[in-house]
Scaffold this active site. Structure first.
Site: not given
Ligand SMILES: NC(=O)c1ccc[n+]([C@@H]2O[C@H](COP(=O)([O-])OP(=O)(O)OC[C@H]3O[C@@H](n4cnc5c(N)ncnc54)[C@H](OP(=O)(O)O)[C@@H]3O)[C@@H](O)[C@H]2O)c1
Length: 300
Positions: A10, A37, A60, A125
């Site tokens: 990321g 994750l 994320a 989100y």
């Protein structure tokens, strides 16, 4: 000091690795497949083998529109996984930094949001990231939650790269002009988190648990697109005209906040770090992306 950073490919994770170089902080990046994750049963063994002094959860599910169709997955990645990471870090007696978002706010304020403003997320989100904040707070008292916004860099996927790539094939781009925020260079976000990490290393704990850290200056997506293309033109990159449009002319699954400006004063006061002005940072990031595309270097 060794920091385990999740989300290895990321924007933020890669920026942390670059910005920590030569500063006495070792960054160990982890990501899929070894640290997925969605597979919390693997967390303990990664933590054990890396044995970090701190964890920064930079991973994320960031697909804002996609998550409207897969809320369970969003909550698994953005809330349940941080909860488990926080629980394990508490058991290992190490701090955790959880990175969060301006999307925890509804965007209806006329003022930049401060940390004491009440969240009111409008998207899957935003809801999942807020749940992640609360979970980290409850699972590990030695934590920091840092909300940021509109992150861009020469790495990965972001608005700067989307605009440059659209300008390669289209002469005229329509961009929303009635949503405002603080574009934040991922390198600045990384520098701020490293300042907070150093603070934690040198003190017993973090001064407070919740902070905002975003770039200086306010922009609309339209203003940001224009700046990107002005710099691109100046350095020989793709060129296009930009037409301002209203939010309701842009079809998207998730509702974007109209004003998600973040007030970053608390972060500057407590950690002595302020992110740079977004226009300066856009100039250097666009310059780097175009230079890399000319020299054939990897800006993916
Ligand atoms: N980007 C923004 O504008 C923005 C704005 C506000 C807040 N934030 C927050 O800032 C933080 C860093 O964002 P960023 O811009 O660096 O995001 P990013 O570039 O989208 O990177 C997110 C990383 O998370 C990883 N990831 C996704 N699902 C995963 C899973 N199940 N297991 C392990 N890793 C997974 C991705 O892995 P793959 O590479 O394998 O897909 C990716 O490397 C995030 O917490 C984000 O919510 C970002």
């Amino acid at each position: 000091m060794k920091i385990l950073v999740t989300g290895k490919n990321g924007q933020l994770a890669r920026s942390l690795a670059v910005r920590a170089q030569g500063r006495g902080i070792e960054i160990v990046l982890a990501g899929r497949p070894e640290l997925d994750l969605e597979n919390p049963s693997a967390f303990a063994s990664v933590l054990k083998s890396v044995a970090p002094d701190m964890v920064i959860n930079a991973a994320a599910h960031t697909g804002v529109d996609q998550q409207e169709d897969e809320p369970q997955r969003a909550f698994r990645i953005n809330a349940e996984a941080p909860a488990e990471l926080a629980r394990l870090t508490r058991m290992a007696a190490i701090p955790i930094i959880q990175v969060s978002t301006d999307y925890v706010f509804d965007g209806k304020s006329g003022e930049p949001y401060v940390e004491s403003d009440g969240p009111n997320p409008q998207t899957v989100y935003g809801c999942s990231k807020l749940a992640g904040e609360l979970a980290v707070r409850s699972q590990n008292p030695d934590h920091l939650v840092v909300r940021t916004a509109w992150v861009f860099s020469q790495y990965g996927r972001n608005f700067v790269k989307t605009i440059l790539s659209a300008a390669q094939t289209r002469k005229r781009l329509q961009v929303v002009a009635d949503q405002f925020g603080n574009p934040t260079a991922a390198h600045d976000l990384a520098d701020g988190l490293l300042a907070a990490a150093r603070f934690r290393r040198d003190h017993q704990g973090f001064p407070q648990g919740l902070y905002h850290l975003a770039g200086q200056g306010r922009a609309s997506w339209y203003e940001l697109a224009r700046q990107i293309l002005e710099i691109s033109k100046a350095v020989g990159g793709p060129i296009a005209d930009v037409e301002p449009i209203a939010s309701d002319q842009w079809v998207a699954m998730a509702l974007r906040p109209a004003n998600s400006e973040l007030n970053s004063e608390r972060f500057a006061n407590d950690f002595g770090y302020r992110a740079g002005d977004w226009r300066d940072r856009v100039s250097s990031v666009v310059g780097n992306i175009i230079k890399d595309s000319v020299t054939g270097q990897d800006s993916r």
